[in-house]
Design a protein around this motif. Structure first.
Motif, PDB file in Angstrom:
ATOM      1  N   LEU A  49      15.046   3.151 -12.101  1.00 31.17           N
ATOM      2  CA  LEU A  49      14.923   3.957 -13.323  1.00 31.17           C
ATOM      3  C   LEU A  49      15.350   2.575 -14.515  1.00 31.17           C
ATOM      4  O   LEU A  49      16.412   2.524 -14.513  1.00 31.17           O
ATOM      5  N   GLY A  50      14.284   2.050 -14.982  1.00 30.71           N
ATOM      6  CA  GLY A  50      14.732   1.144 -15.982  1.00 30.71           C
ATOM      7  C   GLY A  50      13.919   1.251 -17.320  1.00 30.71           C
ATOM      8  O   GLY A  50      13.699   2.346 -17.898  1.00 30.71           O
ATOM      9  N   THR A  51      13.212   0.140 -17.590  1.00 33.29           N
ATOM     10  CA  THR A  51      12.259   0.151 -18.782  1.00 33.29           C
ATOM     11  C   THR A  51      11.332   1.396 -18.439  1.00 33.29           C
ATOM     12  O   THR A  51      10.727   1.986 -19.353  1.00 33.29           O
ATOM     13  N   GLY A  52      10.885   1.121 -17.348  1.00 29.77           N
ATOM     14  CA  GLY A  52       9.908   2.017 -16.609  1.00 29.77           C
ATOM     15  C   GLY A  52      10.451   2.718 -15.211  1.00 29.77           C
ATOM     16  O   GLY A  52      11.484   2.595 -15.098  1.00 29.77           O
ATOM     17  N   VAL A  53       9.532   3.122 -14.361  1.00 27.97           N
ATOM     18  CA  VAL A  53       9.961   3.758 -13.211  1.00 27.97           C
ATOM     19  C   VAL A  53       9.048   3.017 -12.167  1.00 27.97           C
ATOM     20  O   VAL A  53       7.764   3.094 -12.105  1.00 27.97           O
ATOM     21  N   GLY A  54       9.662   2.259 -11.212  1.00 27.05           N
ATOM     22  CA  GLY A  54       8.989   1.701 -10.154  1.00 27.05           C
ATOM     23  C   GLY A  54       9.130   2.253  -8.575  1.00 27.05           C
ATOM     24  O   GLY A  54      10.253   2.951  -8.358  1.00 27.05           O
ATOM     25  N   VAL A  55       8.179   2.338  -8.022  1.00 31.41           N
ATOM     26  CA  VAL A  55       8.192   2.839  -6.570  1.00 31.41           C
ATOM     27  C   VAL A  55       7.599   1.956  -5.381  1.00 31.41           C
ATOM     28  O   VAL A  55       6.726   1.430  -5.795  1.00 31.41           O
ATOM     29  N   CYS A  56       8.462   1.879  -4.618  1.00 32.03           N
ATOM     30  CA  CYS A  56       8.030   1.147  -3.230  1.00 32.03           C
ATOM     31  C   CYS A  56       8.430   1.638  -2.053  1.00 32.03           C
ATOM     32  O   CYS A  56       9.728   1.841  -1.773  1.00 32.03           O
ATOM     33  N   LEU A  57       7.675   2.058  -0.857  1.00 28.62           N
ATOM     34  CA  LEU A  57       8.212   2.296   0.469  1.00 28.62           C
ATOM     35  C   LEU A  57       8.012   1.134   1.293  1.00 28.62           C
ATOM     36  O   LEU A  57       6.921   0.356   1.296  1.00 28.62           O
ATOM     37  N   THR A  58       9.150   1.006   2.146  1.00 27.55           N
ATOM     38  CA  THR A  58       8.986   0.043   3.131  1.00 27.55           C
ATOM     39  C   THR A  58       9.332   0.762   4.569  1.00 27.55           C
ATOM     40  O   THR A  58       9.879   1.891   4.450  1.00 27.55           O
ATOM     41  N   GLN A  59       8.925  -0.002   5.645  1.00 24.05           N
ATOM     42  CA  GLN A  59       9.082   0.809   6.863  1.00 24.05           C
ATOM     43  C   GLN A  59       9.665  -0.331   7.956  1.00 24.05           C
ATOM     44  O   GLN A  59       8.921  -1.142   7.918  1.00 24.05           O
ATOM     45  N   ASP A  60      10.960  -0.025   8.448  1.00 25.08           N
ATOM     46  CA  ASP A  60      11.564  -0.979   9.181  1.00 25.08           C
ATOM     47  C   ASP A  60      11.463  -2.440   8.675  1.00 25.08           C
ATOM     48  O   ASP A  60      11.507  -3.354   9.464  1.00 25.08           O
ATOM     49  N   GLY A  61      11.921  -2.401   7.173  1.00 23.25           N
ATOM     50  CA  GLY A  61      12.086  -3.712   6.619  1.00 23.25           C
ATOM     51  C   GLY A  61      11.139  -4.460   6.052  1.00 23.25           C
ATOM     52  O   GLY A  61      11.033  -5.429   5.604  1.00 23.25           O
ATOM     53  N   ASN A  62       9.675  -3.742   6.199  1.00 19.36           N
ATOM     54  CA  ASN A  62       8.518  -4.247   5.821  1.00 19.36           C
ATOM     55  C   ASN A  62       7.609  -3.465   5.175  1.00 19.36           C
ATOM     56  O   ASN A  62       7.959  -2.064   4.879  1.00 19.36           O
ATOM     57  N   PHE A  63       6.722  -4.043   4.366  1.00 17.32           N
ATOM     58  CA  PHE A  63       5.846  -3.497   3.411  1.00 17.32           C
ATOM     59  C   PHE A  63       4.885  -2.643   4.246  1.00 17.32           C
ATOM     60  O   PHE A  63       4.518  -3.087   5.111  1.00 17.32           O
ATOM     61  N   VAL A  64       4.532  -1.361   3.589  1.00 17.16           N
ATOM     62  CA  VAL A  64       3.793  -0.669   4.347  1.00 17.16           C
ATOM     63  C   VAL A  64       2.361  -0.972   3.979  1.00 17.16           C
ATOM     64  O   VAL A  64       1.164  -0.939   4.605  1.00 17.16           O
ATOM     65  N   GLU A  65       2.097  -1.379   2.607  1.00 16.62           N
ATOM     66  CA  GLU A  65       0.962  -1.952   2.114  1.00 16.62           C
ATOM     67  C   GLU A  65       0.861  -3.295   1.628  1.00 16.62           C
ATOM     68  O   GLU A  65       1.771  -4.078   1.531  1.00 16.62           O
ATOM     69  N   ARG A  66      -0.476  -3.937   1.860  1.00 16.26           N
ATOM     70  CA  ARG A  66      -0.298  -5.490   1.806  1.00 16.26           C
ATOM     71  C   ARG A  66      -0.271  -5.846   0.327  1.00 16.26           C
ATOM     72  O   ARG A  66       0.336  -6.971  -0.116  1.00 16.26           O
ATOM     73  N   GLU A  67      -0.616  -4.764  -0.760  1.00 19.12           N
ATOM     74  CA  GLU A  67      -0.476  -5.088  -1.983  1.00 19.12           C
ATOM     75  C   GLU A  67       0.311  -3.976  -2.739  1.00 19.12           C
ATOM     76  O   GLU A  67       0.450  -2.936  -2.004  1.00 19.12           O
ATOM     77  N   ALA A  68       0.688  -4.006  -3.929  1.00 22.58           N
ATOM     78  CA  ALA A  68       1.688  -3.095  -4.762  1.00 22.58           C
ATOM     79  C   ALA A  68       0.827  -1.911  -5.180  1.00 22.58           C
ATOM     80  O   ALA A  68       0.656  -1.438  -6.345  1.00 22.58           O
ATOM     81  N   VAL A  69       0.275  -1.095  -3.971  1.00 18.04           N
ATOM     82  CA  VAL A  69      -0.813  -0.060  -4.378  1.00 18.04           C
ATOM     83  C   VAL A  69      -0.033   1.386  -4.849  1.00 18.04           C
ATOM     84  O   VAL A  69      -0.559   2.282  -5.448  1.00 18.04           O
ATOM     85  N   THR A  70       1.489   1.470  -4.732  1.00 18.01           N
ATOM     86  CA  THR A  70       2.037   2.580  -5.204  1.00 18.01           C
ATOM     87  C   THR A  70       3.247   2.346  -5.976  1.00 18.01           C
ATOM     88  O   THR A  70       3.960   3.132  -6.575  1.00 18.01           O
ATOM     89  N   HIS A  71       3.111   1.052  -6.973  1.00 18.66           N
ATOM     90  CA  HIS A  71       4.429   0.738  -7.734  1.00 18.66           C
ATOM     91  C   HIS A  71       4.294   1.751  -9.006  1.00 18.66           C
ATOM     92  O   HIS A  71       5.300   1.866  -9.661  1.00 18.66           O
ATOM     93  N   LEU A  72       3.245   2.315  -9.344  1.00 23.48           N
ATOM     94  CA  LEU A  72       2.929   3.061 -10.403  1.00 23.48           C
ATOM     95  C   LEU A  72       3.060   4.592 -10.232  1.00 23.48           C
ATOM     96  O   LEU A  72       2.690   5.155 -10.838  1.00 23.48           O
ATOM     97  N   ALA A  73       3.583   4.783  -8.713  1.00 25.39           N
ATOM     98  CA  ALA A  73       3.593   6.383  -8.428  1.00 25.39           C
ATOM     99  C   ALA A  73       4.595   7.168  -9.377  1.00 25.39           C
ATOM    100  O   ALA A  73       4.812   8.358  -9.138  1.00 25.39           O
ATOM    101  N   GLY A  74       5.531   6.319 -10.253  1.00 25.90           N
ATOM    102  CA  GLY A  74       6.546   7.074 -10.861  1.00 25.90           C
ATOM    103  C   GLY A  74       5.745   7.893 -12.001  1.00 25.90           C
ATOM    104  O   GLY A  74       6.265   8.212 -12.949  1.00 25.90           O
TER     105      GLY A  74
END
Length: 260
Positions: free
Chosen positions: A87-112
């Motif tokens: 929660l900063g200038t905007g709202v950023g979102v990212c899911l990880t699973q077992d310390g790794n990205f679920v997606e290869r690219e930032a396809v969920t960062h605008l879920a805010g």
């Protein structure tokens, strides 16, 4: 001989870079969504950074760097599915699973930009100009640090900042408390939707304003009522890495890429 924060050329193995944009993995190319960084739009930043620094570089979305740090070194290091939200200038979102990205690219960062307010909750300071996204009353245009300050200046004092808002609320000032009640109510609407979207074991909230959330964390946890299944009890935590999360995450971006 150059010196990067006390690290000499000879000691510099590589560089990780987090930037607030969608990044195409091929060449680390910047896709400057919404025109925030027009000078970098279409630039293969990873390749350009390697040319200038003379070492291997990895470029990715800044929130993904933060999420990597939170899932490996922060509050989510012992958890399976970790949802990092800033929660900063905007709202950023990212899911990880077992310390790794679920997606290869930032396809969920605008879920805010999920909707958290209806037209009957119009706030002049937020909605006169609105958000750059097409969603009225989205989470980013309501619960980012930027939006909270706009609301506070309309509802409490035209010169107030977020630190002063939380201080006034702690001292019992009615307008400040009302402003924060509305803010947290909308935040919980967004967080509960995130549970349904991502089914996290833990949600880690970061960003400067979350340092003031300690007196409200129990209330927020109680308000996190969404469940994907009967055995799920999503936890809500505040980042302890704070500003270091981006730096640590950028280093981890490089390390994980070069270890493949």
């Amino acid at each position: 001989m150059c010196n990067y924060y006390g690290v000499s050329d000879a000691e510099l193995a590589g560089a990780g870079i987090g930037i607030g944009s969608y990044i195409f993995r091929e060449g680390g190319t910047v896709d400057s969504t919404w025109g925030y960084i027009p000078c970098l739009d279409g630039v293969a930043l990873e390749q350009e950074a390697e040319r200038r620094l003379g070492v291997t570089c990895v470029v990715d979305n800044d929130l993904r760097a933060i999420a990597l740090a939170e899932s490996r070194l922060g509050m989510g290091k012992d958890e399976h599915r970790v949802l990092s939200i800033t929660l900063g200038t905007g709202v950023g979102v990212c899911l990880t699973q077992d310390g790794n990205f679920v997606e290869r690219e930032a396809v969920t960062h605008l879920a805010g930009h999920v909707k958290v307010r209806g037209k009957d909750e119009w706030v002049e300071a937020l909605d006169k100009e609105g958000c750059y996204c097409p969603v009225f009353g989205c989470l980013e245009n309501t619960c980012s640090a930027t939006s909270l300050q706009k609301m506070a200046r309309q509802m409490v004092n035209p010169d107030i900042n977020n630190i002063e808002l939380f201080q006034l609320a702690a001292n019992g000032e009615a307008k400040a408390q009302a402003c924060l009640r509305f803010f947290f109510d909308c935040l919980m609407r967004g967080l509960n939707q995130m549970v349904y979207f991502f089914s996290p074991d833990i949600i880690v909230l970061g960003g400067g304003i979350t340092k003031a959330f300690a007196p409200y964390i129990d209330m927020l946890q109680e308000g996190l009522t969404a469940r994907v299944h009967s055995r799920q009890i999503p936890m809500l935590r505040i980042s302890q890495l704070e500003e270091n999360s981006g730096i640590l995450g950028a280093a981890l971006l490089w390390m994980q890429d070069k270890m493949k």
